[in-house]
Design a protein around this motif. Sequence first.
Motif, PDB file in Angstrom:
ATOM      1  N   GLY A   1       0.799  -1.212   0.000  1.00  0.00           N
ATOM      2  CA  GLY A   1       0.000   0.000   0.000  1.00  0.00           C
ATOM      3  C   GLY A   1       0.833   1.262   0.000  1.00  0.00           C
ATOM      4  O   GLY A   1       0.348   2.340   0.311  1.00  0.00           O
ATOM      5  N   ALA A   2       2.119   1.134  -0.349  1.00  0.00           N
ATOM      6  CA  ALA A   2       3.006   2.285  -0.291  1.00  0.00           C
ATOM      7  C   ALA A   2       2.527   3.395  -1.201  1.00  0.00           C
ATOM      8  O   ALA A   2       2.064   3.170  -2.302  1.00  0.00           O
ATOM      9  CB  ALA A   2       4.416   1.866  -0.681  1.00  0.00           C
ATOM     10  N   SER A   3       2.663   4.624  -0.751  1.00  0.00           N
ATOM     11  CA  SER A   3       2.221   5.782  -1.515  1.00  0.00           C
ATOM     12  C   SER A   3       3.393   6.412  -2.233  1.00  0.00           C
ATOM     13  O   SER A   3       4.540   6.244  -1.847  1.00  0.00           O
ATOM     14  CB  SER A   3       1.602   6.822  -0.568  1.00  0.00           C
ATOM     15  OG  SER A   3       0.506   6.285   0.116  1.00  0.00           O
TER      16      SER A   3
ATOM     17  N   ARG B   1      -5.464  -0.601 -12.045  1.00  0.00           N
ATOM     18  CA  ARG B   1      -5.825   0.779 -11.719  1.00  0.00           C
ATOM     19  C   ARG B   1      -5.055   1.270 -10.495  1.00  0.00           C
ATOM     20  O   ARG B   1      -4.990   2.468 -10.234  1.00  0.00           O
ATOM     21  CB  ARG B   1      -7.336   0.900 -11.506  1.00  0.00           C
ATOM     22  CG  ARG B   1      -7.864   0.100 -10.332  1.00  0.00           C
ATOM     23  CD  ARG B   1      -9.368  -0.124 -10.440  1.00  0.00           C
ATOM     24  NE  ARG B   1      -9.830  -1.021  -9.389  1.00  0.00           N
ATOM     25  CZ  ARG B   1     -10.393  -0.605  -8.261  1.00  0.00           C
ATOM     26  NH1 ARG B   1     -10.556   0.696  -8.042  1.00  0.00           N
ATOM     27  NH2 ARG B   1     -10.809  -1.457  -7.357  1.00  0.00           N
ATOM     28  N   PHE B   2      -4.473   0.338  -9.738  1.00  0.00           N
ATOM     29  CA  PHE B   2      -3.645   0.710  -8.593  1.00  0.00           C
ATOM     30  C   PHE B   2      -2.191   0.995  -8.989  1.00  0.00           C
ATOM     31  O   PHE B   2      -1.393   1.402  -8.150  1.00  0.00           O
ATOM     32  CB  PHE B   2      -3.663  -0.398  -7.534  1.00  0.00           C
ATOM     33  CG  PHE B   2      -4.973  -0.520  -6.798  1.00  0.00           C
ATOM     34  CD1 PHE B   2      -5.231   0.271  -5.687  1.00  0.00           C
ATOM     35  CD2 PHE B   2      -5.941  -1.417  -7.210  1.00  0.00           C
ATOM     36  CE1 PHE B   2      -6.438   0.166  -5.008  1.00  0.00           C
ATOM     37  CE2 PHE B   2      -7.149  -1.531  -6.535  1.00  0.00           C
ATOM     38  CZ  PHE B   2      -7.394  -0.738  -5.433  1.00  0.00           C
ATOM     39  N   ALA B   3      -1.835   0.744 -10.245  1.00  0.00           N
ATOM     40  CA  ALA B   3      -0.454   0.982 -10.686  1.00  0.00           C
ATOM     41  C   ALA B   3      -0.158   2.471 -10.734  1.00  0.00           C
ATOM     42  O   ALA B   3      -1.027   3.292 -11.026  1.00  0.00           O
ATOM     43  CB  ALA B   3      -0.218   0.348 -12.057  1.00  0.00           C
ATOM     44  N   ARG B   4       1.116   2.825 -10.485  1.00  0.00           N
ATOM     45  CA  ARG B   4       1.507   4.229 -10.479  1.00  0.00           C
ATOM     46  C   ARG B   4       1.634   4.806 -11.888  1.00  0.00           C
ATOM     47  O   ARG B   4       1.454   5.998 -12.096  1.00  0.00           O
ATOM     48  CB  ARG B   4       2.819   4.394  -9.712  1.00  0.00           C
ATOM     49  CG  ARG B   4       2.681   4.071  -8.232  1.00  0.00           C
ATOM     50  CD  ARG B   4       4.019   4.070  -7.533  1.00  0.00           C
ATOM     51  NE  ARG B   4       3.855   3.737  -6.121  1.00  0.00           N
ATOM     52  CZ  ARG B   4       4.859   3.468  -5.308  1.00  0.00           C
ATOM     53  NH1 ARG B   4       6.106   3.480  -5.763  1.00  0.00           N
ATOM     54  NH2 ARG B   4       4.632   3.167  -4.048  1.00  0.00           N
TER      55      ARG B   4
ATOM     56  N   ASP C   1       2.712  12.900  -8.454  1.00  0.00           N
ATOM     57  CA  ASP C   1       1.331  12.571  -8.804  1.00  0.00           C
ATOM     58  C   ASP C   1       1.333  11.475  -9.835  1.00  0.00           C
ATOM     59  O   ASP C   1       1.306  11.700 -11.013  1.00  0.00           O
ATOM     60  CB  ASP C   1       0.601  13.796  -9.340  1.00  0.00           C
ATOM     61  CG  ASP C   1      -0.834  13.460  -9.707  1.00  0.00           C
ATOM     62  OD1 ASP C   1      -1.404  12.583  -9.047  1.00  0.00           O
ATOM     63  OD2 ASP C   1      -1.358  14.064 -10.645  1.00  0.00           O
ATOM     64  N   SER C   2       1.402  10.243  -9.338  1.00  0.00           N
ATOM     65  CA  SER C   2       1.475   9.115 -10.252  1.00  0.00           C
ATOM     66  C   SER C   2       0.177   8.882 -10.965  1.00  0.00           C
ATOM     67  O   SER C   2       0.113   8.154 -11.931  1.00  0.00           O
ATOM     68  CB  SER C   2       1.854   7.850  -9.477  1.00  0.00           C
ATOM     69  OG  SER C   2       0.938   7.618  -8.444  1.00  0.00           O
ATOM     70  N   GLY C   3      -0.912   9.472 -10.507  1.00  0.00           N
ATOM     71  CA  GLY C   3      -2.186   9.251 -11.173  1.00  0.00           C
ATOM     72  C   GLY C   3      -2.530  10.309 -12.186  1.00  0.00           C
ATOM     73  O   GLY C   3      -3.548  10.223 -12.839  1.00  0.00           O
ATOM     74  N   SER C   4      -1.724  11.332 -12.319  1.00  0.00           N
ATOM     75  CA  SER C   4      -2.069  12.392 -13.238  1.00  0.00           C
ATOM     76  C   SER C   4      -1.418  12.201 -14.569  1.00  0.00           C
ATOM     77  O   SER C   4      -0.729  11.247 -14.818  1.00  0.00           O
ATOM     78  CB  SER C   4      -1.651  13.742 -12.628  1.00  0.00           C
ATOM     79  OG  SER C   4      -0.264  13.790 -12.455  1.00  0.00           O
TER      80      SER C   4
ATOM     81  N   VAL D   1     -16.037   2.367  -7.390  1.00  0.00           N
ATOM     82  CA  VAL D   1     -16.755   3.150  -8.401  1.00  0.00           C
ATOM     83  C   VAL D   1     -16.134   4.517  -8.647  1.00  0.00           C
ATOM     84  O   VAL D   1     -16.703   5.343  -9.379  1.00  0.00           O
ATOM     85  CB  VAL D   1     -18.256   3.326  -8.026  1.00  0.00           C
ATOM     86  CG1 VAL D   1     -18.983   1.997  -8.093  1.00  0.00           C
ATOM     87  CG2 VAL D   1     -18.406   3.970  -6.650  1.00  0.00           C
ATOM     88  N   THR D   2     -14.990   4.797  -8.056  1.00  0.00           N
ATOM     89  CA  THR D   2     -14.310   6.073  -8.257  1.00  0.00           C
ATOM     90  C   THR D   2     -12.843   5.813  -8.579  1.00  0.00           C
ATOM     91  O   THR D   2     -12.331   4.718  -8.343  1.00  0.00           O
ATOM     92  CB  THR D   2     -14.404   6.960  -6.998  1.00  0.00           C
ATOM     93  OG1 THR D   2     -13.873   6.229  -5.882  1.00  0.00           O
ATOM     94  CG2 THR D   2     -15.830   7.371  -6.715  1.00  0.00           C
ATOM     95  N   PRO D   3     -12.133   6.808  -9.122  1.00  0.00           N
ATOM     96  CA  PRO D   3     -10.726   6.603  -9.461  1.00  0.00           C
ATOM     97  C   PRO D   3      -9.869   6.343  -8.231  1.00  0.00           C
ATOM     98  O   PRO D   3     -10.120   6.887  -7.155  1.00  0.00           O
ATOM     99  CB  PRO D   3     -10.332   7.933 -10.121  1.00  0.00           C
ATOM    100  CG  PRO D   3     -11.617   8.581 -10.510  1.00  0.00           C
ATOM    101  CD  PRO D   3     -12.622   8.147  -9.506  1.00  0.00           C
ATOM    102  N   VAL D   4      -8.863   5.516  -8.392  1.00  0.00           N
ATOM    103  CA  VAL D   4      -7.897   5.290  -7.319  1.00  0.00           C
ATOM    104  C   VAL D   4      -6.991   6.522  -7.238  1.00  0.00           C
ATOM    105  O   VAL D   4      -6.334   6.869  -8.221  1.00  0.00           O
ATOM    106  CB  VAL D   4      -7.048   4.028  -7.586  1.00  0.00           C
ATOM    107  CG1 VAL D   4      -5.983   3.868  -6.502  1.00  0.00           C
ATOM    108  CG2 VAL D   4      -7.939   2.795  -7.650  1.00  0.00           C
ATOM    109  N   PRO D   5      -6.933   7.205  -6.094  1.00  0.00           N
ATOM    110  CA  PRO D   5      -6.089   8.401  -5.999  1.00  0.00           C
ATOM    111  C   PRO D   5      -4.613   8.037  -5.955  1.00  0.00           C
ATOM    112  O   PRO D   5      -4.241   6.888  -5.696  1.00  0.00           O
ATOM    113  CB  PRO D   5      -6.542   9.031  -4.677  1.00  0.00           C
ATOM    114  CG  PRO D   5      -7.016   7.877  -3.857  1.00  0.00           C
ATOM    115  CD  PRO D   5      -7.645   6.923  -4.836  1.00  0.00           C
ATOM    116  N   SER D   6      -3.771   9.017  -6.183  1.00  0.00           N
ATOM    117  CA  SER D   6      -2.325   8.763  -6.217  1.00  0.00           C
ATOM    118  C   SER D   6      -1.812   8.249  -4.883  1.00  0.00           C
ATOM    119  O   SER D   6      -0.860   7.471  -4.831  1.00  0.00           O
ATOM    120  CB  SER D   6      -1.582  10.035  -6.612  1.00  0.00           C
ATOM    121  OG  SER D   6      -1.855  11.074  -5.686  1.00  0.00           O
ATOM    122  N   THR D   7      -2.448   8.672  -3.781  1.00  0.00           N
ATOM    123  CA  THR D   7      -1.995   8.239  -2.454  1.00  0.00           C
ATOM    124  C   THR D   7      -2.254   6.766  -2.192  1.00  0.00           C
ATOM    125  O   THR D   7      -1.695   6.196  -1.258  1.00  0.00           O
ATOM    126  CB  THR D   7      -2.694   9.068  -1.368  1.00  0.00           C
ATOM    127  OG1 THR D   7      -4.107   8.993  -1.565  1.00  0.00           O
ATOM    128  CG2 THR D   7      -2.252  10.523  -1.432  1.00  0.00           C
TER     129      THR D   7
END
Length: 465
Positions: A5-7, A258-261, A13-16, A47-53
Amino acid sequence: MSEPGASPRPGTDSGSGPGAVGEPNAAVATGPGGSGSGRAIDPDYPVTPVPSTARKSFFSIAVVLLGFTIFTPTMLAGAAIAPAFSFAQLSLIVLVGSMILGGYVALMGWVGARTGLTTVVMARYSFGLGGAKLASILLGGTQVGWYGVVIGTIGDMTAQAFGWESWGARAAVMIVTSALMCATAYYGYRGMYWVSLVSTPLILILAVWVVFRSLQEVGGIDGLLAVAPTTSMSVTVAITTVVGTFASAGSQAPNWTRFARTGRQAIWACIIGFLIGNGLMIYFGAIGAITFGEGDFVLVLYQLGLVAWGLVLLFGNLWKSNADTAYAFGVAGAELFNRPHKGPFVIAGSIIATVLALTGVQNHLVGYLGLLGTFIPPLGGVIIGDFLARWRGGIPAAEKYQPPKVCWHNIGIYVLASAIAYVSGLLSLGIPALTGIVVALVLSYGVGRLPGGRASGRAERWHNR
């Protein structure tokens, strides 16, 4: 070893970036078509995007996907095609089939990482809010069926190992193992990570040992290469068999990628899981069939008198794979009923599947589920093509864009691609799963690039705040 679960580091911002969902607060249920009530959702963001954290390390994603595909029933596909080819021909067939499967799943995984969404939620953008329910029903319903098949198989094979003839004994095994798998899926991504981390190396060690024993049985590598085909099968059918092993389940790879950085991490994790992992299991089954006349390593271990190790392989392998299956129908249920929690649907689906297993569904449903392998991959093809044509520059924030009720053009493309794939299978022309994917991808991309097809408005980039 990285914590699953490391952030990302603060300030990153790995999700941007291109393709990221413009979701300013992914901790509430405000995804496309969401209730917008602000209710907190579970940490798996169904049902929502996985945030970068909440993004995971590459190692974590690869472990989960490898654990998903190291699946002993896959070996039966290798056992089915092995007697029809020389070992050299078999190797080429497995390589080609695995490359097709791995390439398709890698594209799906890439889209999942770029959007942070599950397959069924991405379907809202391609098929519309109402049209996405088709994806949820097909994907979720199929996984409930597979879950029941696996639970029934565990009960039957455990009874075989101990010589039990009582239905009650088999039923008790099914109920207990189903509860364990359900609990793992309910716990979410982290639970599946740890089960995969522990069980996958053990299963691979056992598999390699059985391969070594198989080579001893046949007289080494030279003996294996000298085995002549005893049946006939076309190359097309053989490759179709390889691709079909995980074409349906691979369509749901975004549930985990979807959890990938980054998209690149998702691609490599899919290649490890679906090209290497799935290909190895087919090879192992083929070698077992050639040497012992049995493609399932659990039964091979039984034949060798290693019943305890056979049960370890059976439970360890199917536990992690079925937990992934339960997770898949959990997030499909969350999308179908527009709820921010997957948990109730994981429990409900597990109960339904266990009841099916108690009625002997494993003896009747496999052929039907195999047929769905023709009809599910085109869903992924539409999602990939539509994303590349319309959403690659970024998906708008939920408050900026509301998908239509139904995107009839993409529904029509899906139906057409599925029909072509089905007919190609009946006529033995090409590989049905691949045919459906390609037709759906090309048509949805072409329609999406037409004037007026691209989404209006500029997507907001979502940055970690």
